[in-house]
Design a protein around this motif. Structure first.
Motif, short mmCIF file in Angstrom:
data_model
loop_
_atom_site.label_atom_id
_atom_site.label_comp_id
_atom_site.label_asym_id
_atom_site.label_seq_id
_atom_site.Cartn_x
_atom_site.Cartn_y
_atom_site.Cartn_z
N ARG A 96 31.12 0.60 13.65
CA ARG A 96 32.25 -0.30 13.92
C ARG A 96 33.38 0.43 14.61
O ARG A 96 33.45 1.65 14.58
CB ARG A 96 32.74 -0.93 12.63
N ILE A 97 34.25 -0.37 15.17
CA ILE A 97 35.50 0.11 15.76
C ILE A 97 36.62 -0.64 15.05
O ILE A 97 36.58 -1.87 14.96
CB ILE A 97 35.56 -0.17 17.27
N MET A 98 37.61 0.07 14.52
CA MET A 98 38.68 -0.58 13.76
C MET A 98 39.96 -0.64 14.57
O MET A 98 40.33 0.31 15.25
CB MET A 98 38.94 0.15 12.46
N PHE A 99 40.61 -1.80 14.46
CA PHE A 99 41.89 -2.03 15.10
C PHE A 99 42.88 -2.54 14.06
O PHE A 99 42.53 -3.38 13.23
CB PHE A 99 41.78 -3.08 16.22
N THR A 100 44.11 -2.05 14.10
CA THR A 100 45.18 -2.58 13.27
C THR A 100 45.89 -3.65 14.07
O THR A 100 46.23 -3.43 15.24
CB THR A 100 46.16 -1.46 12.87
N VAL A 101 46.11 -4.81 13.45
CA VAL A 101 46.72 -5.96 14.13
C VAL A 101 47.91 -6.46 13.32
O VAL A 101 48.07 -6.13 12.15
CB VAL A 101 45.69 -7.09 14.34
#
Length: 145
Positions: free
Chosen positions: A92-97
């Protein structure tokens, strides 16, 4: 000798346009795209007569980059296109939103589907996994504090 930085994460896709649209909708910025080929590329990837299309996208602020690659020759292969979150390898690739619900709603028209559900961790984060283009698992995190 030390590492200078982590430059980018590379993801192989079959539908480059759809993957670009997905990550643009997420909020990334297209840095550049184009076709690449040549003996230098064959040497780097260890394949013959490689022809690819690539796109580089970066996060706001430029601290992270993503390279999307479509192999036209040889055609990309996969062992398990819908591998579960606990399969070995890059998962996975994690992004903070800012607003997880809003981001999930915006990504659904681009094919995004929740893997599980949006969950809260210790009144600190809201988190979820969703499948994006090419069944890539994207993790989203919203800070609550």
């Amino acid at each position: 000798m030390t590492i200078k930085r982590m430059d980018h994460v590379g993801v192989i896709v079959d539908d480059l346009a759809a993957a670009i649209a997905f990550f643009l909708e997420l909020g990334m910025e297209l840095v550049g795209e184009g076709a690449i080929e040549g003996s230098w590329l064959d040497d780097v990837v260890g394949l013959d007569e490689v022809r690819c299309e690539v796109a580089f996208l970066r996060t706001p602020g430029g601290h992270g980059q993503l390279e999307l690659t479509k192999f036209n020759n040889p055609v990309a292969t996969t062992a398990e296109p819908s591998a579960p979150a606990n399969a070995l390898g890059l998962r996975r690739i994690m992004f903070t939103v800012d607003d997880i619900e809003e981001v999930v709603a915006r990504l659904r028209p681009h094919g995004a589907e929740l893997v599980g559900q949006i969950a809260e961790y210790e009144n600190t984060y809201r988190l979820c996994y969703l499948r994006g283009p090419e069944n890539i698992i994207i993790s989203l995190s919203e800070e609550l504090t």
